[in-house]
Design an enzyme around this catalytic site. Structure first.
Site, PDB file in Angstrom:
ATOM      1  N   THR A   1      12.726   6.189 101.853  1.00  0.00           N
ATOM      2  CA  THR A   1      13.073   5.034 102.684  1.00  0.00           C
ATOM      3  C   THR A   1      11.888   4.610 103.535  1.00  0.00           C
ATOM      4  O   THR A   1      11.638   3.414 103.729  1.00  0.00           O
ATOM      5  CB  THR A   1      14.278   5.351 103.571  1.00  0.00           C
ATOM      6  OG1 THR A   1      15.373   5.775 102.755  1.00  0.00           O
ATOM      7  CG2 THR A   1      14.697   4.132 104.385  1.00  0.00           C
ATOM      8  N   GLY A   2      11.145   5.574 104.056  1.00  0.00           N
ATOM      9  CA  GLY A   2       9.974   5.256 104.865  1.00  0.00           C
ATOM     10  C   GLY A   2       8.936   4.452 104.100  1.00  0.00           C
ATOM     11  O   GLY A   2       8.348   3.497 104.622  1.00  0.00           O
TER      12      GLY A   2
ATOM     13  N   CYS B   1      14.203  18.094 110.612  1.00  0.00           N
ATOM     14  CA  CYS B   1      12.975  17.682 109.924  1.00  0.00           C
ATOM     15  C   CYS B   1      11.860  18.706 110.066  1.00  0.00           C
ATOM     16  O   CYS B   1      11.001  18.819 109.199  1.00  0.00           O
ATOM     17  CB  CYS B   1      12.520  16.316 110.424  1.00  0.00           C
ATOM     18  SG  CYS B   1      12.307  16.209 112.216  1.00  0.00           S
TER      19      CYS B   1
ATOM     20  N   GLU C   1      11.718  18.706 100.029  1.00  0.00           N
ATOM     21  CA  GLU C   1      12.530  18.994 101.214  1.00  0.00           C
ATOM     22  C   GLU C   1      14.009  19.025 100.819  1.00  0.00           C
ATOM     23  O   GLU C   1      14.547  18.050 100.311  1.00  0.00           O
ATOM     24  CB  GLU C   1      12.288  17.911 102.269  1.00  0.00           C
ATOM     25  CG  GLU C   1      12.973  18.171 103.604  1.00  0.00           C
ATOM     26  CD  GLU C   1      12.702  17.072 104.606  1.00  0.00           C
ATOM     27  OE1 GLU C   1      12.650  17.373 105.804  1.00  0.00           O
ATOM     28  OE2 GLU C   1      12.560  15.901 104.198  1.00  0.00           O
TER      29      GLU C   1
ATOM     30  N   GLU D   1      24.758   5.211 109.455  1.00  0.00           N
ATOM     31  CA  GLU D   1      26.155   4.823 109.259  1.00  0.00           C
ATOM     32  C   GLU D   1      27.101   6.011 109.332  1.00  0.00           C
ATOM     33  O   GLU D   1      28.309   5.846 109.521  1.00  0.00           O
ATOM     34  CB  GLU D   1      26.317   4.124 107.907  1.00  0.00           C
ATOM     35  CG  GLU D   1      25.976   4.950 106.691  1.00  0.00           C
ATOM     36  CD  GLU D   1      24.526   4.824 106.266  1.00  0.00           C
ATOM     37  OE1 GLU D   1      24.250   5.012 105.062  1.00  0.00           O
ATOM     38  OE2 GLU D   1      23.670   4.531 107.126  1.00  0.00           O
TER      39      GLU D   1
ATOM     40  N   LYS E   1      19.729   0.807 115.310  1.00  0.00           N
ATOM     41  CA  LYS E   1      20.457   0.964 114.059  1.00  0.00           C
ATOM     42  C   LYS E   1      20.604   2.470 113.775  1.00  0.00           C
ATOM     43  O   LYS E   1      19.744   3.103 113.179  1.00  0.00           O
ATOM     44  CB  LYS E   1      19.719   0.261 112.916  1.00  0.00           C
ATOM     45  CG  LYS E   1      20.206   0.582 111.515  1.00  0.00           C
ATOM     46  CD  LYS E   1      21.693   0.350 111.304  1.00  0.00           C
ATOM     47  CE  LYS E   1      22.106   0.816 109.914  1.00  0.00           C
ATOM     48  NZ  LYS E   1      22.129   2.311 109.783  1.00  0.00           N
TER      49      LYS E   1
ATOM     50  N   GLY F   1      13.481   9.292 109.250  1.00  0.00           N
ATOM     51  CA  GLY F   1      14.350   9.524 108.105  1.00  0.00           C
ATOM     52  C   GLY F   1      13.576  10.031 106.911  1.00  0.00           C
ATOM     53  O   GLY F   1      12.533  10.663 107.049  1.00  0.00           O
ATOM     54  N   GLY F   2      14.066   9.717 105.719  1.00  0.00           N
ATOM     55  CA  GLY F   2      13.499  10.243 104.496  1.00  0.00           C
ATOM     56  C   GLY F   2      12.242   9.530 104.043  1.00  0.00           C
ATOM     57  O   GLY F   2      11.996   8.363 104.374  1.00  0.00           O
TER      58      GLY F   2
ATOM     59  N   GLU G   1       8.514   8.662 111.063  1.00  0.00           N
ATOM     60  CA  GLU G   1       8.601  10.123 111.037  1.00  0.00           C
ATOM     61  C   GLU G   1       9.480  10.481 109.853  1.00  0.00           C
ATOM     62  O   GLU G   1      10.671  10.196 109.850  1.00  0.00           O
ATOM     63  CB  GLU G   1       9.186  10.648 112.361  1.00  0.00           C
ATOM     64  CG  GLU G   1       8.853  12.114 112.598  1.00  0.00           C
ATOM     65  CD  GLU G   1       9.972  13.056 112.234  1.00  0.00           C
ATOM     66  OE1 GLU G   1      10.168  13.274 111.005  1.00  0.00           O
ATOM     67  OE2 GLU G   1      10.644  13.553 113.139  1.00  0.00           O
TER      68      GLU G   1
END
Length: 496
Positions: free
Chosen positions: A232-233, A284, A384, A178, A175, A228-229, A250
């Site tokens: 969301t993690g 990152c 960040e 997008e 995935k 990702g962020g 990560e």
């Protein structure tokens, strides 16, 4: 205009809904390709196909050696088609064409590394010193793995997950973001053409908010690997808890770059620029916190400001361009809000901080920006930005021990823990700082290099688990103990 399709159950297909998403070239905001927009039903179909292949298909029946040879062929294809794949990466992300092609080289190195690892995983024999007993540890695939990738290094981050997951014998559901689907879509074609069983690879394009929960909550998905962020993690971790599936995360960083007065100034300043402004700061591990000894602050910062002002921004394929745009208008607005908040809290813009005009106005450009007079209570020091924004902090001390302690305290004052660097000509100081800094990767007198054999990942809220290296393969393996009694006999514990 081409429309990228999903890959489910061994074939490329449109989304069940028929929905599509337009993909922009960030340098001018123009649509350059379309992609199918997967929904919940597409995600369920992908899970079912991956589950079926893992449970009853041929992929897990292949040997490590066979899977390793396929990975080698994939690496060769990537190198052979480097220019075209690099172009796709640059069109989706807006990064320079040179960066896009360099990413392909790194991706190929990852596939080659794990191809070599195919011959290094023999399990372990356990010696119980008992006659007639065979006892061994074997490594088996985890199962169905959902691999969720970010937009800043679409193909590279895919390779860190795809190569070890396939080598271990798992089936995968990819995935990509997008915003950047092109190279992951192309990688899917290469994987199938070079011998991966079609059912072992599924590709979902579109919104993570739509298909992500289906993947993370499904009992038929055994593992989720996400880059990702942080927000969301955290959501993924909570969502996956219901089925107690394995999760590898990560989640970015707020990475300290510590410069002592005895450092090689030319090297430190040059690498500080690379550390934060490479890929417009959308990295990152970007060195977004400059922590410099007070006695050299003016020398270092003045030179950084001068050089940052001369960095050439532009479209990916323009001559002499050194950095490109941000990924989207929405992301640029987030970076702008971050800088505005810093100013409100007392930081001073030393260079940058304003959207460029003229020919760059059509794209999502934001200039290299340096914020001075930063203190540890400011949001810009802890949060960040994921953009080309450098904060400057200082440390001092009456003795070398005090200087090290003060620098270390500042460097570790973050809830992230992904990466960091220390610049000094004192080898003992360098080692002491590197060992005490609570970050997953520490560079000494350097910034940003990584190699496939070395593990990558964060401490604290930068995530859990590791990618790359032997541990990166182990993330996708289950450990099983097999005890074989070759001379079975009654235990005799109970008498009746």
């Amino acid at each position: 205009m081409e429309t990228l399709e999903l890959f489910i159950d061994g074939k490329f297909v449109p989304a069940k809904s028929g929905d599509e998403r337009e993909i922009e070239y960030p340098a001018n905001g123009q649509i350059h390709i379309r992609a199918a927009e997967a929904g919940k039903e597409d995600a369920k179909a992908a899970i079912a196909s991956a589950r079926k292949e893992f449970d009853t298909g041929n992929w897990t029946k292949t040997t490590y050696a066979q899977r390793g040879e396929i990975l080698r062929k994939v690496a060769n294809r990537l190198i052979a088609e480097r220019d075209e794949i690099g172009r796709m990466e640059s069109m989706d992300t807006g990064k320079t064409y040179a960066e896009g092609k360099a990413d392909v080289d790194d991706v190929a190195s990852v596939f080659n590394y794990y191809a070599d690892m195919a011959y290094a995983d023999g399990g372990r024999v356990v010696e119980p010193s008992m006659d007639g007993i065979s006892s061994k540890i074997v490594h088996e695939p985890v199962g169905v793995c959902a691999l969720i990738m970010p937009w800043n290094y679409p193909l590279l981050q895919a390779s860190w997950k795809v190569a070890p997951a396939l080598l271990a014998g798992n089936t995968i559901i990819m995935k990509p973001s997008e915003l950047t689907p092109s190279t992951t879509h192309y990688l899917t074609k290469i994987l199938i053409e070079e011998g991966v069983e079609p059912g072992a690879v599924q590709l979902l394009l579109g919104s993570g908010a739509e298909v992500g929960p289906v993947l993370t909550e499904s009992p038929d998905v055994d593992m989720v690997s996400f880059t990702g962020g942080l927000v969301t993690g955290r959501s993924i971790m909570a969502s996956a808890a219901g089925t107690v599936k394995r999760v590898a995360l990560e989640l970015g960083g707020k990475n300290p770059n510590v410069i002592f007065a005895d450092a090689d100034m030319e090297a430190a300043i040059d690498n500080a620029l690379t550390g934060i402004f490479l890929d417009s700061g959308q990295v990152c591990s970007a060195g977004s916190r400059l922590i410099v000894e007070e006695s050299i602050k003016d020398e270092v910062v003045n030179e950084l400001v001068k050089r940052a002002a001369n960095i050439k921004m532009g479209a990916s394929f323009d001559e002499g361009v050194e950095t490109g745009p941000l990924i989207s208008k929405e992301h640029r607005e987030k970076v702008m809000a971050y800088v505005d908040r810093a100013i409100e809290q007392g930081a001073k813009v030393l260079v940058g901080g304003e959207i460029p005009e003229g020919e760059l106005a059509e794209g999502y450009f934001y200039p290299p920006t340096i914020l001075g007079e930063c203190t540890r209570d400011m949001d810009c020091v802890h949060d960040e930005s994921f953009g080309p924004v450098l904060t400057v902090e200082t440390f001092s001390g009456d003795t070398d021990e005090e200087k090290e302690a003060n620098a270390l305290e500042i460097a570790n004052d973050t809830y992230y823990g992904l990466a960091g660097a220390v610049w000094t000509s004192n080898a003992g100081r360098a080692e002491r700082m590197a060992r005490a800094m609570r970050h997953g990767t520490i560079w000494i007198n350097d910034y940003h290099p990584y190699v496939a054999p070395a593990e990558w990942g964060g401490m604290k809220q930068s995530g859990n688990g590791r990618e790359l290296g032997p541990t990166g393969l182990a993330e996708y393996q289950e450990i099983k103990h097999i005890w074989h009694n070759t001379k079975p006999a009654p235990a005799g514990w109970f008498k009746n």
